[in-house]
Design an enzyme around this catalytic site. Structure first.
Site, PDB file in Angstrom:
ATOM      1  N   LYS A  91     -17.042  15.719  -9.014  1.00  0.00           N
ATOM      2  CA  LYS A  91     -17.279  15.524  -7.431  1.00  0.00           C
ATOM      3  C   LYS A  91     -16.421  16.830  -6.962  1.00  0.00           C
ATOM      4  O   LYS A  91     -15.235  16.685  -6.583  1.00  0.00           O
ATOM      5  CB  LYS A  91     -17.008  14.325  -6.903  1.00  0.00           C
ATOM      6  CG  LYS A  91     -17.431  13.775  -5.660  1.00  0.00           C
ATOM      7  CD  LYS A  91     -17.190  14.889  -4.523  1.00  0.00           C
ATOM      8  CE  LYS A  91     -16.006  14.473  -3.741  1.00  0.00           C
ATOM      9  NZ  LYS A  91     -15.545  15.629  -2.686  1.00  0.00           N
ATOM     10  N   GLU A 129      -2.852  15.156  -9.981  1.00  0.00           N
ATOM     11  CA  GLU A 129      -1.906  16.066  -9.439  1.00  0.00           C
ATOM     12  C   GLU A 129      -1.978  16.318  -8.087  1.00  0.00           C
ATOM     13  O   GLU A 129      -3.143  16.620  -7.405  1.00  0.00           O
ATOM     14  CB  GLU A 129      -2.360  17.346 -10.224  1.00  0.00           C
ATOM     15  CG  GLU A 129      -1.512  18.481 -10.484  1.00  0.00           C
ATOM     16  CD  GLU A 129      -1.588  19.543  -9.454  1.00  0.00           C
ATOM     17  OE1 GLU A 129      -0.935  19.439  -8.373  1.00  0.00           O
ATOM     18  OE2 GLU A 129      -2.485  20.410  -9.609  1.00  0.00           O
ATOM     19  N   CYS A 185      -0.590  24.056  -4.609  1.00  0.00           N
ATOM     20  CA  CYS A 185       0.289  22.806  -4.561  1.00  0.00           C
ATOM     21  C   CYS A 185       1.633  23.142  -5.045  1.00  0.00           C
ATOM     22  O   CYS A 185       2.416  22.430  -4.586  1.00  0.00           O
ATOM     23  CB  CYS A 185      -0.438  21.899  -5.656  1.00  0.00           C
ATOM     24  SG  CYS A 185      -1.099  22.614  -7.190  1.00  0.00           S
ATOM     25  N   GLU A 202       3.971  18.643   3.232  1.00  0.00           N
ATOM     26  CA  GLU A 202       3.383  19.900   2.478  1.00  0.00           C
ATOM     27  C   GLU A 202       2.289  20.473   3.814  1.00  0.00           C
ATOM     28  O   GLU A 202       1.718  19.869   4.300  1.00  0.00           O
ATOM     29  CB  GLU A 202       2.331  19.453   1.449  1.00  0.00           C
ATOM     30  CG  GLU A 202       1.556  20.550   0.837  1.00  0.00           C
ATOM     31  CD  GLU A 202       1.139  19.809  -0.531  1.00  0.00           C
ATOM     32  OE1 GLU A 202      -0.159  19.087  -0.201  1.00  0.00           O
ATOM     33  OE2 GLU A 202       1.305  20.595  -1.631  1.00  0.00           O
TER      34      GLU A 202
HETATM   35  P1  NAI Z   1      -7.991  15.794  -0.131  1.00  0.00           P
HETATM   36  O1  NAI Z   1      -7.026  15.024  -0.724  1.00  0.00           O
HETATM   37  O2  NAI Z   1      -8.595  14.877   1.209  1.00  0.00           O
HETATM   38  O3  NAI Z   1      -9.213  16.384  -1.116  1.00  0.00           O
HETATM   39  C1  NAI Z   1      -9.219  16.361  -2.251  1.00  0.00           C
HETATM   40  C2  NAI Z   1     -10.298  15.812  -3.128  1.00  0.00           C
HETATM   41  O4  NAI Z   1     -10.540  14.461  -2.665  1.00  0.00           O
HETATM   42  C3  NAI Z   1     -11.924  16.403  -2.234  1.00  0.00           C
HETATM   43  O5  NAI Z   1     -12.637  16.556  -3.428  1.00  0.00           O
HETATM   44  C4  NAI Z   1     -12.066  15.472  -1.327  1.00  0.00           C
HETATM   45  O6  NAI Z   1     -13.557  15.138  -1.153  1.00  0.00           O
HETATM   46  C5  NAI Z   1     -11.651  14.070  -2.038  1.00  0.00           C
HETATM   47  N1  NAI Z   1     -11.601  13.008  -1.454  1.00  0.00           N
HETATM   48  C6  NAI Z   1     -11.248  12.890  -0.204  1.00  0.00           C
HETATM   49  N2  NAI Z   1     -11.215  11.356   0.346  1.00  0.00           N
HETATM   50  C7  NAI Z   1     -11.517  10.833  -0.935  1.00  0.00           C
HETATM   51  C8  NAI Z   1     -11.609   9.319  -1.133  1.00  0.00           C
HETATM   52  N3  NAI Z   1     -11.340   8.478  -0.188  1.00  0.00           N
HETATM   53  N4  NAI Z   1     -11.910   9.075  -2.307  1.00  0.00           N
HETATM   54  C9  NAI Z   1     -12.110   9.911  -3.232  1.00  0.00           C
HETATM   55  N5  NAI Z   1     -11.880  11.209  -3.324  1.00  0.00           N
HETATM   56  C10 NAI Z   1     -11.737  11.618  -1.942  1.00  0.00           C
HETATM   57  O7  NAI Z   1      -7.232  17.057   0.590  1.00  0.00           O
HETATM   58  P2  NAI Z   1      -7.787  17.866   2.055  1.00  0.00           P
HETATM   59  O8  NAI Z   1      -8.116  16.989   3.093  1.00  0.00           O
HETATM   60  O9  NAI Z   1      -8.811  18.778   1.567  1.00  0.00           O
HETATM   61  O10 NAI Z   1      -6.399  18.781   2.268  1.00  0.00           O
HETATM   62  C11 NAI Z   1      -5.409  18.011   2.877  1.00  0.00           C
HETATM   63  C12 NAI Z   1      -3.970  18.487   2.165  1.00  0.00           C
HETATM   64  O11 NAI Z   1      -4.027  17.787   0.880  1.00  0.00           O
HETATM   65  C13 NAI Z   1      -3.790  19.852   2.419  1.00  0.00           C
HETATM   66  O12 NAI Z   1      -3.079  20.347   3.578  1.00  0.00           O
HETATM   67  C14 NAI Z   1      -2.691  19.937   1.039  1.00  0.00           C
HETATM   68  O13 NAI Z   1      -1.431  19.629   1.681  1.00  0.00           O
HETATM   69  C15 NAI Z   1      -3.158  18.771   0.310  1.00  0.00           C
HETATM   70  N6  NAI Z   1      -3.945  19.201  -0.863  1.00  0.00           N
HETATM   71  C16 NAI Z   1      -3.133  19.510  -2.207  1.00  0.00           C
HETATM   72  C17 NAI Z   1      -4.092  20.042  -3.240  1.00  0.00           C
HETATM   73  C18 NAI Z   1      -3.313  20.443  -4.542  1.00  0.00           C
HETATM   74  O14 NAI Z   1      -3.563  21.251  -5.018  1.00  0.00           O
HETATM   75  N7  NAI Z   1      -2.419  19.610  -4.957  1.00  0.00           N
HETATM   76  C19 NAI Z   1      -5.267  20.726  -2.930  1.00  0.00           C
HETATM   77  C20 NAI Z   1      -5.992  20.303  -1.838  1.00  0.00           C
HETATM   78  C21 NAI Z   1      -5.280  19.773  -0.776  1.00  0.00           C
END
Ligand code: NAI
Ligand code: MG
Length: 506
Positions: A182, A257, A291, A392
């Protein structure tokens, strides 16, 4: 770009291109132009993908193929990724706004060698380990088997769409699982294209499925699906918690992660020019949307002013511009939502009394009027309890915090809910190693940053995650361990049965 050149990408389910009424719009972050559309799925499409994965697993065509065969197919895919690098780079940067240099070198450039690494690991993996034959209490032989779990799910973020998905699905595939991926709603293109390439190279239909779609629907269904045995996730700590909760319903194993607030701890004996460049690379690469980005710079009082002066001068040379221009150093941030979030953090830093030493807003100029641009921003006078030091930001924002004694510097480095990465800057290796021992983080890079290398594990302490990806043990989390014990004695009496049954008359 005109509407006629907008490419459409269907989902990949059971080896078929599947469309849906719900469309995702893929827009170039540097100007908001519509570049492509992709079919989006929800719970129903995830269910269909899991079903396809399950039956492909049961067929044994992949799950019971020899490790050598699987490695050969994955190597063929890795070669194809290399051949199609430029095309994949374009698909990546049109969706996530990386510069062509970053995407060629890192985002997409790492995918082929990392896939080859997983294939090599699998070719020599110990799928069966005979244990020493036991003669006491009876003659018997145990064999430890590593078996694929079945259907594994991968939920990937938008910052390194292909690479971070690959860190999950590639080890899963390498040991014989079928997978459902996904991708993030903004960046599904390279993962969908990977699926097509993999099938061309001989991956059986249904082994690799991709369903882009909204996180709370498609992602949540995948994390809670009863037929999915494992979830690999990269994203925010909040959603990581939610994935863990959803996975707990069927007691799935998870590898998470998550976020970071990594320190760059500069020691008094650091080589300042080396550290200045390294810290900027550590914080500003890909507009800080990584990250493990080094977002807290800890400077000793004794060199603080000189360091900041050189840092600001060097950061002022970072060129923002067209992501497809090889001269560009920094592109936009990924979306309007992230743009707003980062500007909110910059405002909070100002409100809490930090000083803007560089940037602090949207760059000026016509080319920055559309799209999601933010200047490289450096705050000085930051206290470690300010929001810009604790949360973050995921943007090109560096928080400079000063410290007195080295002990205080180390305490500040560890004073965070996160523990993904860190860096220590010193011209004395033994001094740096001594300090590295005291840092609570999954990676400590001495005089370096972003040392992501498939040979070594990557992951976080504390709220930066659970488990590790990459490294020599990268395949283990995608297997179940089974002990098969074979009795070689055939004797009833020789077992420790007398705790239950008497053999006095035998
Ligand atoms: P997110 O954590 O919402 O998205 C990551 C993945 O999780 C995406 O594929 C999203 O569709 C999915 N997702 C969202 N809600 C979900 C749920 N309820 N159940 C299962 N999967 C779900 O991150 P977002 O909103 O894109 O970014 C927000 C913040 O998250 C960023 O500002 C950053 O701080 C952090 N982030 C950290 C990352 C890393 O590399 N550790 C990568 C992306 C975001
Ligand atoms: Mg979200």
């Amino acid at each position: 770009m005109t509407a006629t050149t907008v490419r459409h990408f269907p989902m990949l389910v059971g080896g078929e291109a599947v469309d849906s009424e719900q469309l995702l719009e893929i827009r170039d972050p540097q100007n908001g132009e519509l570049m492509a559309t992709a079919a989006a799925g929800g719970a129903k499409e995830i269910d269909a993908a899991v079903e396809a994965a399950k039956s492909s697993f049961a067929s044994g065509e992949w799950s019971r193929a020899t490790p050598t065969h699987r490695a050969q197919v994955l190597h063929a895919v890795a070669d194809k990724l290399g051949e199609r690098l430029d095309e994949l780079v374009e698909l990546e940067i049109m969706a996530n706004g990386a510069t062509i240099r970053q995407a060629t070198g890192f985002h997409v450039g790492y995918a082929a060698p990392h896939l080859a690494f997983f294939a090599d690991l699998a070719a020599k993996y110990e799928f069966e380990t005979p244990m020493p034959r036991a003669t006491f209490p009876v003659l018997g032989q145990s064999t430890l088997r590593r078996e694929p779990i079945g259907v594994c799910g991968a939920i990937a973020p938008w910052n390194f769409p292909l690479l971070l998905a690959l860190w999950k699905f590639a080890p899963a595939l390498a040991v014989g699982n079928s997978v459902v991926v996904k991708p993030d709603e903004k960046t599904p293109l390279t993962t969908l294209e990977f699926g097509r390439i993999a099938e061309e190279c001989g991956l059986p239909k249904g082994v690799f499925n991709v369903v882009p779609g909204p996180g709370p629907e498609a992602g949540a269904r995948l994390a809670s699906h009863p037929d999915v045995g494992k979830i690999g996730f990269t994203g925010s700590t909040d959603i990581g918690r939610e994935v863990m909760r959803l996975a707990s319903g069927t007691v799935k194993s998870v590898t998470l992660e998550l976020g970071g607030k990594s320190p760059a701890l500069v020691l008094e004996d650091a080589d300042i020019d080396l550290a200045v460049d390294g810290v900027l690379y550590g914080c500003m690469l890909y507009s800080g949307q990584i990250c493990e980005s080094m977002t807290r710079l800890l400077l000793p009082d004794s060199i603080h002013d000189e360091f900041v002066e050189r840092l600001v001068a060097r950061a002022s040379t970072i060129q923002l511009g067209d992501t497809r221009d090889w001269e560009t150093d920094m592109g936009p941030v990924v979306s309007a939502k992230q743009h707003e979030r980062i500007l909110g953090y910059i405002a909070s830093g100002k409100e809490e009394g930090a000083t803007v030493a560089l940037g602090g807003g949207v760059p000026k100029g016509e080319q920055f009027e559309r799209g999601h641009w933010i200047e490289p921003t450096i705050f000085t006078g930051v206290r470690n309890d300010m929001r810009i030091a604790r949360e973050e930001i995921f943007g090109p924002v560096l928080s400079v915090i000063r410290y007195g004694s080295e002990r205080e510097g180390i305490e500040l480095a560890n004073d965070t809910p996160y523990g993904l990465a860190s860096s220590v800057w010193s011209s004395d290796n033994s001094h740096a190693l001594e300090v590295a021992d005291k840092i609570q983080a999954g990676s400590v890079w001495i005089n370096d940053a972003h040392q992501i290398n498939c040979e070594v594990p990557f992951g976080g302490y504390k709220q930066s995650g659970v488990g590790r990806e990459l490294g020599p043990h990268a395949l283990d989390p995608y297997t179940e361990v089974k002990n098969v014990h074979l009795d070689l004695s055939g004797r009833r009496d020789a077992r420790p049965y007398d705790v239950l049954l008497s053999h006095a008359d035998d």
